[in-house]
Design an enzyme around this catalytic site. Structure first.
Site, PDB file in Angstrom:
ATOM      1  N   VAL B   4      -5.487   4.678 -12.551  1.00 37.37           N
ATOM      2  CA  VAL B   4      -6.754   3.962 -12.576  1.00 37.37           C
ATOM      3  C   VAL B   4      -7.852   4.830 -13.164  1.00 37.37           C
ATOM      4  O   VAL B   4      -8.620   4.410 -14.033  1.00 37.37           O
ATOM      5  CB  VAL B   4      -7.141   3.476 -11.161  1.00 37.37           C
ATOM      6  CG1 VAL B   4      -8.464   2.721 -11.198  1.00 37.37           C
ATOM      7  CG2 VAL B   4      -6.035   2.620 -10.568  1.00 37.37           C
ATOM      8  N   VAL B  23     -26.157  -1.858 -18.594  1.00 38.76           N
ATOM      9  CA  VAL B  23     -26.807  -1.201 -17.457  1.00 38.76           C
ATOM     10  C   VAL B  23     -28.309  -1.080 -17.700  1.00 38.76           C
ATOM     11  O   VAL B  23     -29.117  -1.247 -16.787  1.00 38.76           O
ATOM     12  CB  VAL B  23     -26.193   0.203 -17.221  1.00 38.76           C
ATOM     13  CG1 VAL B  23     -27.036   1.009 -16.243  1.00 38.76           C
ATOM     14  CG2 VAL B  23     -24.767   0.065 -16.722  1.00 38.76           C
ATOM     15  N   GLU B 178       6.986   2.079  -5.572  1.00 41.97           N
ATOM     16  CA  GLU B 178       6.844   3.531  -5.579  1.00 41.97           C
ATOM     17  C   GLU B 178       8.092   4.204  -5.008  1.00 41.97           C
ATOM     18  O   GLU B 178       8.940   3.547  -4.397  1.00 41.97           O
ATOM     19  CB  GLU B 178       5.602   3.920  -4.760  1.00 41.97           C
ATOM     20  CG  GLU B 178       4.340   3.335  -5.385  1.00 41.97           C
ATOM     21  CD  GLU B 178       3.071   3.939  -4.815  1.00 41.97           C
ATOM     22  OE1 GLU B 178       3.057   5.152  -4.538  1.00 41.97           O
ATOM     23  OE2 GLU B 178       2.093   3.197  -4.654  1.00 41.97           O
ATOM     24  N   ASP B 189       0.063  -2.052   3.180  1.00 47.40           N
ATOM     25  CA  ASP B 189      -0.925  -2.253   2.114  1.00 47.40           C
ATOM     26  C   ASP B 189      -1.570  -3.640   2.252  1.00 47.40           C
ATOM     27  O   ASP B 189      -2.794  -3.776   2.200  1.00 47.40           O
ATOM     28  CB  ASP B 189      -0.227  -2.115   0.754  1.00 47.40           C
ATOM     29  CG  ASP B 189      -1.142  -2.443  -0.400  1.00 47.40           C
ATOM     30  OD1 ASP B 189      -1.944  -1.575  -0.786  1.00 47.40           O
ATOM     31  OD2 ASP B 189      -1.085  -3.575  -0.915  1.00 47.40           O
ATOM     32  N   LYS B 193      -5.591  -4.776   3.213  1.00 43.58           N
ATOM     33  CA  LYS B 193      -6.361  -5.755   2.438  1.00 43.58           C
ATOM     34  C   LYS B 193      -6.769  -6.937   3.307  1.00 43.58           C
ATOM     35  O   LYS B 193      -7.876  -7.462   3.182  1.00 43.58           O
ATOM     36  CB  LYS B 193      -5.551  -6.213   1.228  1.00 43.58           C
ATOM     37  CG  LYS B 193      -5.378  -5.097   0.192  1.00 43.58           C
ATOM     38  CD  LYS B 193      -4.272  -5.418  -0.812  1.00 43.58           C
ATOM     39  CE  LYS B 193      -4.149  -4.312  -1.864  1.00 43.58           C
ATOM     40  NZ  LYS B 193      -2.932  -4.477  -2.689  1.00 43.58           N
TER      41      LYS B 193
END
Lengths: 421, 421
Positions: B4, B23, B178, B189, B193
């Site tokens: 990421v 921005v 993974e 996970d 969430k």
């Protein structure tokens, strides 16, 4: 206080405690502008007024919610509010698509909030995701079903085999079409929403006049039958996309028309009065947003979300994102727009017809993907599906087919979306 | 600079002009904390440091993007940033689900921005719609497929008929699982969430410990075959909903487990590594959000949207919405959670078995919707689908079935979602 206004007032009154907790301060209705006071609306009469201008001008009004519709009256009210630094929440797509510059500039001048999530696709969050969630991404394409009336009619035509007029009458009977359905069925409503979506997606000012528009009033039962035979359906699509000109420079194409869509495409399954918007962005990939695109309560949900944000900004300081038009991308002419086509022709089944027809496509650079011949003799059908071609080349091809010495009658030309080459 | 981080840095560098325009000021990378400097990452080496704490503490750093994962290190970095008034953008669902209180309170104290769109469902805007678009509505239910690894495995099992282990191996081979898949396949996970989604939806602090959790490692090829025979599939769902206790007081139930879902349900068609979240709200009705839930680029898209918003706030003033926990709804015990069940039993096909089994359900108030008997003799199958019942009543029923004098072997108990009573 129409459909949406009534729901907004109901939520403001019924859920005042929640709203207070979420905003940080109570949200108080100072007044409600109505056309006639006499009607019993179940709200304290002292809140009602017929003088909208005076209400908007009041010093104790911080936020103006505009859900009256129309153009001139809301335009002057919204400008008055923004010019005096008041926040505005509006659901008025037609106004925004026509006067976006004037209104956005007024908001920038006084650093006032201008929120309009409810203007596109009712309760479905689309405006905020485009303005905020995708603010760091590059949006390449937005395709949506953004008009519930036309989607109801086309869904009915697909399901029942009925014609356009009959399905429109059914939609009217069930309250899905207005007494004068022109704005919906001729695509004006969808075009206004397409202009707003394109503005947000491409950081470019796009107005309704920039949108190529065809409605659904020419869609026939036969078109739907053809679609079915191809494992497709027909949907009124709002399409906003980046396209390249011959020098590879970016332009944008914004258009609304009925198109063939494969049943495997996620938008093909959006039926009845529902709306959905697909956004394709460079990093995010393909996103889809789905929900109720119209109606009092769903639209009020979007208005209320904006209202809570505007109220928080009034209380804590800060401001929602303003208009972003820095990219100033040019609008591509419709003739340059690349699409696939499905051309349905009636031909005389004689030697040389197929090669003659194919030659007309090829002469104009329209490459054919598939050809299918149905029937034989005088009433034979020739169905051509093209690869991606420019709109103008296809139009010239269709005109040329009418001039051929052997008889070719083009029965329908439908654009085909949602397929790979 | 993992998956990421690399994408975030790429976008920051490749699209600097766009970001500056959006921005209002340039967004400048002050530094990038990495584990080892030696690796060539295609970025100027002077930007790299192994001292994340020093980088976060720098006076010329306004915004900290945390995409390193783990708990303790990001926790101390994020707290340090927030405590000094710096904005934080994080994708760290596990951290937020465990330490939401501590982190949110630090942000409130210094009025710093804390953005975490990327923590749930990757590129799909879900956090912002729940926090902002639905801020004036009442959310009753959130149901999502929020883990790509498990959805890939279950989709593969459904498509190929393969077992769990084999499909997990395939997912690993293709990079969808993974090396240690525990957090994904055991539902941790998804539970993190779910905790975040429930917090936002219900304005109540919910941590991972409040979430009932079952993973997919016990799902068998036979379960998928059963599902198929019922025109269903099996999906790992994150469910957050308002439920009433016996006095009609509102509570919330947050849970993650594999469930039967009719193929007609919109979530049933979400395949492979895709994610989707359905939100049901009082005024908005049912909304669905769909897209890529993981991966470097999609997650970076969400991070970048947050980063642009945080940067705008730094430049213009203002702040994104903070934590909202005013409702403080109690968590319903799992035993009270109302669900439908599909119970698959091996029975001896003898007189009285069916009525004996049915009696065990009825004694505990579990009302039966359908019963199907398959096969005959010793290996006969009895399949019971219940109406909505409390989890505890069903558990007691299953325990009681094992005690019956005639042999009943409960082969599987699957919860059934997405059906009306």
């Amino acid at each position: 206080m129409g459909n949406v206004g009534t729901e907004v007032v109901r939520i403001l009154r019924d859920r005042a405690d929640d709203l207070k907790a979420r905003v940080g301060a109570p949200v108080v209705i100072r007044g409600i502008a109505v056309r006639r006071i006499e009607i019993d609306r179940g709200v304290p009469e002292e809140l009602l007024t017929t003088d909208a201008d005076a209400l908007v001008a009041r010093d104790d009004v911080d936020i103006v919610v505009e859900v009256i519709g129309g153009i001139e009256k809301p335009r002057s009210l919204i400008l008055a509010a923004l010019n005096s630094g008041k926040s505005v929440v509006t659901a008025n797509k037609a106004l925004l698509a026509d006067y976006t510059g004037e209104i956005a500039e007024a908001a920038e001048r006084t650093r006032a909030d201008l929120y309009f999530e409810a203007a596109v696709a009712g309760a479905i969050p689309v405006v905020r995701p485009l303005m905020q969630s995708l603010a760091g991404d590059k949006v390449n394409r937005v395709v949506g079903i953004v008009n519930g009336t036309t989607n109801f009619i086309l869904s009915a035509m697909a399901a029942t085999g009925a014609g356009y007029e009959e399905s429109l009458a059914e939609a009217s009977r069930l309250g899905y079409a207005e007494a004068d359905p022109t704005a919906d069925v001729e695509g004006y409503d969808a075009a206004a929403k397409a202009a707003i979506l394109a503005s947000l997606a491409f950081h470019t000012r796009v107005t309704a006049a920039d949108v190529y528009r065809e409605g659904i009033s020419n869609v026939t039962a036969e078109d739907l039958a053809t679609a079915k035979a191809l494992d497709c359906t027909v949907k009124l699509l709002a399409l906003c996309e980046r396209v390249s000109d011959e020098d590879g420079k970016e332009r944008i194409s914004v258009r609304v028309y009925p198109a063939l869509l494969p049943l495997s495409h996620p938008l093909a399954r959006v039926d009845g009065a529902f709306n959905a918007v697909v956004v394709e962005a460079e990093a995010a990939g393909r996103l889809m947003f789905y929900g109720q695109g119209a109606g009092g309560a769903p639209t009020a949900s979007a208005v209320m979300g904006d209202l809570v944000m505007a109220a928080r900004n009034k209380f804590y300081g800060g401001r929602g994102p303003g208009e972003s038009t820095y990219a100033k991308l040019p609008i591509a002419p419709m003739g340059d727009t690349p699409t696939r086509y499905h051309v349905n022709m009636e031909v005389a089944d004689r030697p040389g017809v197929l090669s003659g027809v194919a030659a007309e496509f090829s002469k104009r650079g329209v490459s054919i993907s598939t050809v299918r011949q149905e029937g034989a003799g005088e009433g034979a059908r020739l169905v051509v599906v093209t690869h991606i071609a420019a709109e103008s080349a296809l139009a010239e091809t269709v005109a040329a087919l009418a001039e051929l010495e052997f008889e070719v009658i083009v029965k329908s030309v439908l654009r085909l979306e949602g397929t790979e080459e």
